[in-house]
Design a protein around this motif. Structure first.
Motif, PDB file in Angstrom:
ATOM      1  N   ASN A 132       1.706   6.390  -7.253  1.00  0.00           N
ATOM      2  CA  ASN A 132       0.627   7.085  -7.969  1.00  0.00           C
ATOM      3  C   ASN A 132       0.477   8.558  -7.587  1.00  0.00           C
ATOM      4  O   ASN A 132      -0.413   9.240  -8.081  1.00  0.00           O
ATOM      5  CB  ASN A 132      -0.708   6.343  -7.806  1.00  0.00           C
ATOM      6  N   GLY A 133       1.351   9.062  -6.686  1.00  0.00           N
ATOM      7  CA  GLY A 133       1.339  10.471  -6.329  1.00  0.00           C
ATOM      8  C   GLY A 133       0.434  10.854  -5.173  1.00  0.00           C
ATOM      9  O   GLY A 133       0.434  11.999  -4.727  1.00  0.00           O
ATOM     10  N   LYS A 134      -0.362   9.930  -4.681  1.00  0.00           N
ATOM     11  CA  LYS A 134      -1.283  10.241  -3.579  1.00  0.00           C
ATOM     12  C   LYS A 134      -0.529  10.623  -2.307  1.00  0.00           C
ATOM     13  O   LYS A 134      -0.937  11.530  -1.584  1.00  0.00           O
ATOM     14  CB  LYS A 134      -2.207   9.052  -3.307  1.00  0.00           C
ATOM     15  N   TYR A 135       0.592   9.970  -2.041  1.00  0.00           N
ATOM     16  CA  TYR A 135       1.404  10.299  -0.861  1.00  0.00           C
ATOM     17  C   TYR A 135       1.825  11.765  -0.908  1.00  0.00           C
ATOM     18  O   TYR A 135       1.672  12.497   0.066  1.00  0.00           O
ATOM     19  CB  TYR A 135       2.636   9.399  -0.763  1.00  0.00           C
ATOM     20  N   ASP A 136       2.362  12.209  -2.057  1.00  0.00           N
ATOM     21  CA  ASP A 136       2.808  13.593  -2.193  1.00  0.00           C
ATOM     22  C   ASP A 136       1.648  14.565  -2.006  1.00  0.00           C
ATOM     23  O   ASP A 136       1.799  15.606  -1.368  1.00  0.00           O
ATOM     24  CB  ASP A 136       3.460  13.815  -3.555  1.00  0.00           C
ATOM     25  N   GLU A 137       0.502  14.215  -2.552  1.00  0.00           N
ATOM     26  CA  GLU A 137      -0.680  15.072  -2.437  1.00  0.00           C
ATOM     27  C   GLU A 137      -1.061  15.275  -0.966  1.00  0.00           C
ATOM     28  O   GLU A 137      -1.285  16.403  -0.520  1.00  0.00           O
ATOM     29  CB  GLU A 137      -1.842  14.427  -3.188  1.00  0.00           C
ATOM     30  N   ALA A 161       0.833  -1.209   0.000  1.00  0.00           N
ATOM     31  CA  ALA A 161       0.000   0.000   0.000  1.00  0.00           C
ATOM     32  C   ALA A 161       0.867   1.259   0.000  1.00  0.00           C
ATOM     33  O   ALA A 161       0.591   2.205  -0.745  1.00  0.00           O
ATOM     34  CB  ALA A 161      -0.935  -0.006   1.203  1.00  0.00           C
ATOM     35  N   ILE A 162       1.922   1.273   0.797  1.00  0.00           N
ATOM     36  CA  ILE A 162       2.823   2.429   0.839  1.00  0.00           C
ATOM     37  C   ILE A 162       3.498   2.616  -0.516  1.00  0.00           C
ATOM     38  O   ILE A 162       3.573   3.733  -1.041  1.00  0.00           O
ATOM     39  CB  ILE A 162       3.856   2.282   1.967  1.00  0.00           C
ATOM     40  N   LYS A 163       3.972   1.532  -1.080  1.00  0.00           N
ATOM     41  CA  LYS A 163       4.620   1.593  -2.396  1.00  0.00           C
ATOM     42  C   LYS A 163       3.648   2.148  -3.441  1.00  0.00           C
ATOM     43  O   LYS A 163       4.011   3.003  -4.252  1.00  0.00           O
ATOM     44  CB  LYS A 163       5.092   0.202  -2.794  1.00  0.00           C
TER      45      LYS A 163
END
Length: 44
Positions: A26-31, A19-21
């Protein structure tokens, strides 16, 4: 940052790591990170 897991629960550990990977790819972490923090825990 940390997540507590039962010792030996490799299935759950694998799911969390995947999930973290995925959210990093997909950029969701940065968002989410940019919304709440002014730094990147990964040093990027």
């Amino acid at each position: 940052m940390g997540i507590g897991l039962r010792k030996g629960d490799s299935e759950l550990k694998g799911k969390i790591n995947t999930a973290i990977k995925d959210i990093r790819a997909n950029g969701k972490y940065d968002e989410i990170s940019k919304k709440y923090f002014n730094f990147d825990i990964y040093g990027g």
